[in-house]
Design a protein around this motif. Structure first.
Motif, PDB file in Angstrom:
ATOM      1  N   ILE A  72      -2.929 -20.946  33.688  1.00  0.00           N
ATOM      2  CA  ILE A  72      -1.383 -20.572  33.710  1.00  0.00           C
ATOM      3  C   ILE A  72      -0.577 -21.245  34.720  1.00  0.00           C
ATOM      4  O   ILE A  72       0.615 -21.714  34.744  1.00  0.00           O
ATOM      5  CB  ILE A  72      -1.553 -19.051  33.948  1.00  0.00           C
ATOM      6  CG1 ILE A  72      -2.053 -18.428  32.700  1.00  0.00           C
ATOM      7  CG2 ILE A  72       0.190 -18.524  34.258  1.00  0.00           C
ATOM      8  CD1 ILE A  72      -1.165 -18.492  31.580  1.00  0.00           C
ATOM      9  N   MET A 128       2.864 -23.610  34.506  1.00  0.00           N
ATOM     10  CA  MET A 128       3.932 -23.317  35.139  1.00  0.00           C
ATOM     11  C   MET A 128       4.577 -24.416  36.135  1.00  0.00           C
ATOM     12  O   MET A 128       5.725 -24.753  35.921  1.00  0.00           O
ATOM     13  CB  MET A 128       3.943 -22.235  36.157  1.00  0.00           C
ATOM     14  CG  MET A 128       3.535 -20.831  35.397  1.00  0.00           C
ATOM     15  SD  MET A 128       3.338 -19.460  36.415  1.00  0.00           S
ATOM     16  CE  MET A 128       3.441 -17.964  35.350  1.00  0.00           C
ATOM     17  N   GLN A 182       5.726 -21.425  27.416  1.00  0.00           N
ATOM     18  CA  GLN A 182       5.810 -21.748  28.863  1.00  0.00           C
ATOM     19  C   GLN A 182       6.805 -21.451  29.727  1.00  0.00           C
ATOM     20  O   GLN A 182       6.844 -21.070  30.693  1.00  0.00           O
ATOM     21  CB  GLN A 182       5.214 -23.073  28.953  1.00  0.00           C
ATOM     22  CG  GLN A 182       3.864 -23.631  28.679  1.00  0.00           C
ATOM     23  CD  GLN A 182       3.530 -25.188  28.570  1.00  0.00           C
ATOM     24  OE1 GLN A 182       4.252 -25.789  28.240  1.00  0.00           O
ATOM     25  NE2 GLN A 182       2.260 -25.311  29.609  1.00  0.00           N
ATOM     26  N   GLU A 232       7.101 -17.710  30.194  1.00  0.00           N
ATOM     27  CA  GLU A 232       6.192 -17.235  31.372  1.00  0.00           C
ATOM     28  C   GLU A 232       6.707 -17.593  32.729  1.00  0.00           C
ATOM     29  O   GLU A 232       6.444 -16.749  33.652  1.00  0.00           O
ATOM     30  CB  GLU A 232       4.885 -18.163  30.977  1.00  0.00           C
ATOM     31  CG  GLU A 232       4.110 -17.556  29.725  1.00  0.00           C
ATOM     32  CD  GLU A 232       3.084 -18.562  29.315  1.00  0.00           C
ATOM     33  OE1 GLU A 232       2.520 -19.415  30.089  1.00  0.00           O
ATOM     34  OE2 GLU A 232       2.297 -18.122  28.413  1.00  0.00           O
ATOM     35  N   CYS A 272       9.046 -15.055  33.264  1.00  0.00           N
ATOM     36  CA  CYS A 272       8.592 -13.762  33.807  1.00  0.00           C
ATOM     37  C   CYS A 272       8.212 -13.588  35.517  1.00  0.00           C
ATOM     38  O   CYS A 272       8.210 -12.658  35.934  1.00  0.00           O
ATOM     39  CB  CYS A 272       7.294 -13.455  32.671  1.00  0.00           C
ATOM     40  SG  CYS A 272       7.689 -13.125  30.947  1.00  0.00           S
ATOM     41  N   LEU A 273       7.524 -14.940  35.545  1.00  0.00           N
ATOM     42  CA  LEU A 273       7.132 -14.670  37.041  1.00  0.00           C
ATOM     43  C   LEU A 273       8.295 -14.791  38.064  1.00  0.00           C
ATOM     44  O   LEU A 273       8.359 -13.934  39.039  1.00  0.00           O
ATOM     45  CB  LEU A 273       6.363 -15.950  37.407  1.00  0.00           C
ATOM     46  CG  LEU A 273       6.001 -16.217  38.887  1.00  0.00           C
ATOM     47  CD1 LEU A 273       4.801 -15.331  39.152  1.00  0.00           C
ATOM     48  CD2 LEU A 273       5.334 -17.621  38.948  1.00  0.00           C
ATOM     49  N   PHE A 295       4.083  -8.281  32.926  1.00  0.00           N
ATOM     50  CA  PHE A 295       3.720  -9.814  32.371  1.00  0.00           C
ATOM     51  C   PHE A 295       2.982  -9.636  30.713  1.00  0.00           C
ATOM     52  O   PHE A 295       2.748  -8.762  30.421  1.00  0.00           O
ATOM     53  CB  PHE A 295       2.483 -10.332  33.278  1.00  0.00           C
ATOM     54  CG  PHE A 295       2.709 -10.837  34.571  1.00  0.00           C
ATOM     55  CD1 PHE A 295       4.100 -11.408  34.564  1.00  0.00           C
ATOM     56  CD2 PHE A 295       2.036 -10.683  35.690  1.00  0.00           C
ATOM     57  CE1 PHE A 295       4.565 -11.994  35.983  1.00  0.00           C
ATOM     58  CE2 PHE A 295       2.514 -10.895  36.790  1.00  0.00           C
ATOM     59  CZ  PHE A 295       3.839 -11.719  37.210  1.00  0.00           C
ATOM     60  N   ASN A 305      -1.022 -12.895  27.565  1.00  0.00           N
ATOM     61  CA  ASN A 305      -2.020 -13.926  28.236  1.00  0.00           C
ATOM     62  C   ASN A 305      -1.675 -14.246  29.717  1.00  0.00           C
ATOM     63  O   ASN A 305      -1.906 -15.294  30.110  1.00  0.00           O
ATOM     64  CB  ASN A 305      -1.264 -15.293  27.329  1.00  0.00           C
ATOM     65  CG  ASN A 305       0.116 -15.682  27.365  1.00  0.00           C
ATOM     66  OD1 ASN A 305       0.771 -14.582  27.472  1.00  0.00           O
ATOM     67  ND2 ASN A 305       0.188 -16.672  27.842  1.00  0.00           N
ATOM     68  N   MET A 306      -0.837 -13.237  30.403  1.00  0.00           N
ATOM     69  CA  MET A 306      -0.634 -13.558  31.941  1.00  0.00           C
ATOM     70  C   MET A 306      -1.121 -12.386  32.540  1.00  0.00           C
ATOM     71  O   MET A 306      -0.602 -12.273  33.626  1.00  0.00           O
ATOM     72  CB  MET A 306       0.802 -13.733  31.964  1.00  0.00           C
ATOM     73  CG  MET A 306       1.476 -14.992  31.540  1.00  0.00           C
ATOM     74  SD  MET A 306       3.173 -15.382  31.820  1.00  0.00           S
ATOM     75  CE  MET A 306       3.178 -15.392  33.729  1.00  0.00           C
ATOM     76  N   LYS A 307      -1.989 -11.439  32.144  1.00  0.00           N
ATOM     77  CA  LYS A 307      -2.334 -10.273  32.654  1.00  0.00           C
ATOM     78  C   LYS A 307      -3.132 -10.664  33.985  1.00  0.00           C
ATOM     79  O   LYS A 307      -3.185  -9.868  34.732  1.00  0.00           O
ATOM     80  CB  LYS A 307      -3.364  -9.430  31.787  1.00  0.00           C
ATOM     81  CG  LYS A 307      -2.474  -9.003  30.618  1.00  0.00           C
ATOM     82  CD  LYS A 307      -1.483  -8.128  30.669  1.00  0.00           C
ATOM     83  CE  LYS A 307      -0.833  -7.505  29.789  1.00  0.00           C
ATOM     84  NZ  LYS A 307       0.481  -6.552  29.963  1.00  0.00           N
ATOM     85  N   SER A 308      -3.569 -11.884  34.155  1.00  0.00           N
ATOM     86  CA  SER A 308      -4.627 -12.192  35.157  1.00  0.00           C
ATOM     87  C   SER A 308      -3.808 -12.560  36.318  1.00  0.00           C
ATOM     88  O   SER A 308      -4.081 -12.432  37.529  1.00  0.00           O
ATOM     89  CB  SER A 308      -5.651 -13.318  34.998  1.00  0.00           C
ATOM     90  OG  SER A 308      -4.696 -14.360  34.476  1.00  0.00           O
ATOM     91  N   MET A 309      -2.419 -12.693  36.280  1.00  0.00           N
ATOM     92  CA  MET A 309      -1.366 -13.117  37.083  1.00  0.00           C
ATOM     93  C   MET A 309      -0.998 -11.866  37.969  1.00  0.00           C
ATOM     94  O   MET A 309      -0.629 -12.194  39.113  1.00  0.00           O
ATOM     95  CB  MET A 309      -0.057 -13.744  36.615  1.00  0.00           C
ATOM     96  CG  MET A 309      -0.376 -15.197  36.028  1.00  0.00           C
ATOM     97  SD  MET A 309      -0.231 -16.315  37.311  1.00  0.00           S
ATOM     98  CE  MET A 309       1.126 -16.023  38.201  1.00  0.00           C
TER      99      MET A 309
END
Length: 526
Positions: free
Chosen positions: A189, A193, A265, A268, A271-272, A425, A428-432
């Protein structure tokens, strides 16, 4: 020759010629499943055991074995903690983009082993740590400090442990998931970014209106994640998805990921960016919480730690009160308090996540005020009795209120932030969520170190006592706690402002669906 004509020619050739024997498929190793879980969980558990066991007594070790004052010991701990929080981001990137989880875990496990062996040698070999110091010399701050070589070995041990933490923590649990479904790896990810930001900067002079944007189907792994719709928030980033001549191949793929980003992308990255203001509000709260491993331990060293005539509580273990409180409180909160609040507020979690985070900030402020009041009482007791060892005849259990309040702050704020990131998130961004928490914690550690250094340099001038003097009975640590409490009040005001302007993911998606419905209705009327 066009792709279609070449395809037709291939079909004709297949009709007139025998088929070649199919190539053997590459052999794929079956995932380990439950058989591999004891090894993965055991490796993770032993790494945590080594880290937590070291953390609990590290302040005492630095002050009594390496003869550091409380300012130096606090800075070493905060800098090391900060490195430990940032390195998992690098470990995750290396794992996703280059060598894979297995080799990162293997290398990091070996690094952890080297770190613990080096730390053991530092304690066992007299040449690797300063000579012991008599009590009278310690009271007069006349103990011999560490040499450059001795401190270098300490840094080497901490470096090995940091490398181990940076590789094991971000990779162990995902590696365990791979043992049941090896096709769930979604790539890096972080690199995606970075590519989006670079592409947006390169196309900063373009106009996004009426431009064709790159929106390929998502085909990663076996799970089809829900695609994020294009939004008008942070519209500047939408430029990264503008398709220019020569940026796509005939099959629709990108020529360069650094020149063209997909809508997925772009969203994403948005979202961050959206959660960064909330992340900032957690930094001050975390700065307050890390004091329980530094100056709270300094307080415990100068208090009566006896429980009965034959047992003395280790100063480094006083933080267990906070852990026990969290263990007792969380089931009560989840099983009793949340269902009761749900009936009143009609909110699934009882209160909103931002409200939960704000309550944690309030508890961190109260914890610092309680810590300041207890420290004044402890200092007054030590000064009035004037014992040779400087210990106040005050039970160490007086530290329990501030530790309990810190536990509530951690349960509401830190755990609330983790849940907030996880829910805000996309799939596909849960690990973030873990990565964002690590960033917040790392910044909080470095802010604590900067605050300690600043207070130590600014105070103590013009004949006034240094708040963070080497002798805690001479300093005014209570004033330092009040400074952190004041920062917490300002942080609470900031949190109220950013929370009032924040839109949860569900509300944003709902408003977008309503706007699309309005457009369709207007079109049908026409």
């Amino acid at each position: 020759m066009s792709p279609r004509s070449s395809l037709q020619q291939n079909e004709v050739e297949k009709a007139h010629h025998h088929h070649d024997p199919p190539l053997p498929k590459p052999v794929q190793r079956k995932p380990g499943g439950w058989r591999s879980m004891p090894y993965i969980l055991g490796n993770e558990s032993f790494e945590r055991l080594a880290s937590i066991g070291l953390v609990a007594n590290f302040t005492v070790f630095l002050m009594t074995v390496f003869h550091m004052n409380q300012v130096s010991a606090s800075n070493v701990i905060n800098i090391w903690y900060g490195i430990n929080n940032f390195l998992p981001l690098i470990g995750a990137f290396i794992s996703d983009a280059y060598v894979g989880k297995f080799w990162v875990i293997a290398f990091s496990s070996f690094a952890t082993l080297l770190g613990m062996v080096t730390m053991t040698l530092i304690v066992a070999l007299p040449k690797l740590h300063p000579p012991s110091c008599a009590r009278q010399q310690a009271l007069l701050n006349q103990c011999e400090g560490a040499t450059t070589r001795q401190f270098g070995f300490l840094v080497l041990a901490l470096g090995f442990l940091s490398v181990g933490t940076g590789g094991i923590r971000p990779c162990s649990l995902p590696f365990g998931l791979d043992q049941f479904d090896p096709t769930t790896d979604e790539g890096s990810i972080f690199s995606g970014m970075a590519q989006t930001l670079v592409a947006a900067y390169k196309k900063r002079n373009l106009q996004v209106e009426k431009a064709m944007l790159y929106d390929p189907p998502m085909t990663k792994g076996t799970y089809q994640f829900q695609k994020l719709p294009l939004t008008n928030r942070f519209r500047y980033l939408n430029k990264a998805a503008i398709i220019l001549d020569g940026e796509t191949n005939p099959d629709g793929s990108r020529v360069s990921c650094w020149n063209l980003a997909s809508i997925q992308q772009v969203e994403e990255v948005k979202c961050l960016i959206k959660v960064i203001p909330i992340l900032v509000s957690g930094v001050i709260c975390y700065t307050a919480l890390v004091q329980q491993w530094t100056f709270t331990v300094s307080q415990a060293l100068k208090m009566d730690r006896h429980l009965g005539p034959h047992f003395q509580i280790p100063a480094g273990s006083i933080g267990v009160i906070s852990m026990i409180t969290i263990g007792i409180w969380l089931p009560i909160y989840d099983r009793i308090l949340v269902p009761s609040l749900r009936k009143i507020t009609k909110i699934e979690s009882g209160i909103t996540l931002l409200q939960r985070i704000g309550i944690g900030i309030v508890f961190s402020i109260l914890a610092m005020i309680a810590a300041a009041m207890v420290e004044k009482k402890r200092r007054d007791s030590a000064t009035s009795h004037n014992r040779p060892d400087g210990v106040a005849p005050l039970s160490v259990m007086w530290l329990a209120p501030q530790l309990i309040l810190m536990a509530f702050a951690e349960a509401f704020n830190l755990l609330g932030l983790l849940e907030f990131y996880y829910k805000e998130f996309p799939d596909n961004m849960k690990s973030m969520s873990t990565a964002m928490f690590c960033v917040m914690a790392g910044v909080g550690n470095y802010l604590s170190s900067a605050l300690v250094t600043t207070v130590h340099k600014v105070t103590g001038k013009h004949g006034r006592p240094n708040w963070l003097a080497a002798d805690i009975n001479v300093g005014r640590v209570d004033y330092f706690y009040y400074v952190i409490a004041g920062l917490g009040v300002l942080n609470m005001g900031y949190h109220l402002i950013v929370s009032s302007q924040y839109q949860y993911k569900e509300k944003i998606q709902g408003s977008e669906e309503e706007s699309k419905l309005d457009i369709e209705l207007n079109a049908s009327k026409k």
